[in-house]
Design an enzyme around this catalytic site. Sequence first.
Site, PDB file in Angstrom:
ATOM      1  N   CYS A 381      59.806  50.234  30.150  1.00 48.20           N
ATOM      2  CA  CYS A 381      60.957  48.904  30.040  1.00 48.20           C
ATOM      3  C   CYS A 381      61.892  49.075  29.685  1.00 48.20           C
ATOM      4  O   CYS A 381      62.719  50.321  30.209  1.00 48.20           O
ATOM      5  CB  CYS A 381      59.743  47.811  30.627  1.00 48.20           C
ATOM      6  SG  CYS A 381      61.385  46.734  31.086  1.00 48.20           S
ATOM      7  N   HIS A 515      54.808  47.162  32.815  1.00 53.07           N
ATOM      8  CA  HIS A 515      54.100  47.725  31.939  1.00 53.07           C
ATOM      9  C   HIS A 515      52.941  47.399  32.160  1.00 53.07           C
ATOM     10  O   HIS A 515      52.155  46.677  32.089  1.00 53.07           O
ATOM     11  CB  HIS A 515      54.733  45.862  31.597  1.00 53.07           C
ATOM     12  CG  HIS A 515      55.991  45.137  30.801  1.00 53.07           C
ATOM     13  ND1 HIS A 515      56.203  45.660  29.448  1.00 53.07           N
ATOM     14  CD2 HIS A 515      56.967  44.470  31.603  1.00 53.07           C
ATOM     15  CE1 HIS A 515      57.097  45.360  29.323  1.00 53.07           C
ATOM     16  NE2 HIS A 515      58.082  44.868  30.784  1.00 53.07           N
ATOM     17  N   GLU A 517      50.272  48.277  30.016  1.00 55.49           N
ATOM     18  CA  GLU A 517      49.846  47.759  29.106  1.00 55.49           C
ATOM     19  C   GLU A 517      49.171  46.611  29.877  1.00 55.49           C
ATOM     20  O   GLU A 517      47.926  45.634  29.297  1.00 55.49           O
ATOM     21  CB  GLU A 517      51.038  46.933  27.346  1.00 55.49           C
ATOM     22  CG  GLU A 517      51.360  46.200  27.615  1.00 55.49           C
ATOM     23  CD  GLU A 517      52.866  46.616  27.908  1.00 55.49           C
ATOM     24  OE1 GLU A 517      53.009  47.359  29.084  1.00 55.49           O
ATOM     25  OE2 GLU A 517      53.672  46.041  27.627  1.00 55.49           O
TER      26      GLU A 517
END
Length: 543
Positions: A381, A515, A517
């Site tokens: 990001c 993102h 994650e």
Amino acid sequence: MARYIFITGGVVSSLGKGLMAASLAALLQARGFRVRIRKFDPYLNVDPGTMSPYQHGEVYVTDDGAETDLDLGHYERFTGVSAHQGDNITSGRVYRDIIAKERRGDYLGATVQVIPHVTDAIKDFAQSDTDDLDFVLCEIGGTVGDIESLPFIEALRQLRNELGRDNTCFVHVTLVPYIAAAGELKTKPTQHSVREMTGLGVQPDILLCRCEKPLPDGERAKIALFCNVRKEAVIPALDASSIYAVPLQYHREGLDDEVLRHFGMTAPAPDLARWDDILDRYEHPEGEVTIGVVGKYVGLPDAYKSLNEALVHGGMANRVKVNIRWIDAELFEKGDDEIAARLEPMHGILVPGGFGERGSEGKIASVRFAKERKVPFLGICLGMQMACIEGARAAGHAKASSTEFGPTDEPVVGIITEWMSKEGLQQRSAEGDLGGTMRLGAYEACLSGNSHVSALYGGATTISERHRHRYEVNAAYRDALEKDGLVFSGMSPDGLLPEIVERPDHPWFIGVQFHPELKSKPFEPHPLFAGFIKAALQQARLV
Ligand code: GLN
């Protein structure tokens, strides 16, 4: 009909209720049940989206674009069940909806009150969309006795009364502190906390007692006697070696058995093979790598909760231990010596998401270091945006910047006011509200055929990942960036927004606007993290 498990906390905060809820859900799931976990947050923000990570830790984003509490990340990682908008509610959201209805005149002259209007809204939320579930676990944020959580406890008390004891179970998480001077574990705080609960009309069914030393049988019996529960329903919850050991540990202590007994249900023993496997990978690594995360909120690990977990998952995928060094980007503004001293020992460099200008020059300098020294790099990001600014500056656009940091003549990163989503064209104005107005939730990206990133995703041409940002890389800089060797290898389906950049002439250099994650799970490590750690392992062998 779904059965409800309400999880409350007593004595102190930070007892790990979220992890407890996620672990219990995982155990029930391992016995073949369908589960969903919900979080009730008593604060007045409509959602945590506008809160500082220092206040509240990470904001977890769901596929459907909700900005939620970080506990929802635990829930998804432990159960694999995708959370959605309806799984996190705050007092702020309940009041906002009720006041909007009142203004519309929907209450037809009634006095609008906490009971029944607020409590009804909470009960509706708990019960909505639960048709195909066996268990709904509802975690109540905060500690019993807080003024803010009273309407939630009251709503759950009513729900128990309506649905009956056979369909509802209260699990209360408490602390049994060890007093070193006396050499004893003390049960009194648990007794007080249960008394507080019963004063609100709720008798807990199961007590989960967090303790740092094993709970002797005598203390367990004492808690049962004073707190009016069966001795077997007093479950000791000793500090665990890792979060991945918690479901196995709670199972050994009989938590899931006790929950099923409460509901009068039987079920086969849970299949915990996958938990055994990930714990084994975590506890018996065959190597290690060190990753430097250059960010802004490095003083508080909760601010990057999912990132931390995803790096651990990448380690599990490669059977290596991942040492994470959290580095304050502002340190790098002191000069190149500081950068080299801190980053040379790293086998991989990661610049995570973030907001605001502070530390951005340090992040750009870390990108440059990774690029020039050929150290594996992952930019997430804001990290991807920094990689593009670095590339544009290297290609001769010395003033390249982001409009997030103030007016600039070279807006390599700029605010977007229009973009396409599954629901159609989205529009925002630069002066609009900050809450809930970013590009949020799952969006597709189309990957270039022979890109590194497509290979990492197993040859996929389209992927879906979660976003949370207001600014975008400006596709008009494509040629300039290519001059410096940085290519767009993933674009939004309409071809307008760069979603992924990479450097074909570098061993492993990837920046993503989303993102990754947020979707990584211990059983399903995200391909970008598995690949990044693999590259870091190769780097470790080189140095
Ligand atoms: N601040 C940047 C933006 O809003 C990046 C956000 C992030 O990293 N999540 O676009």
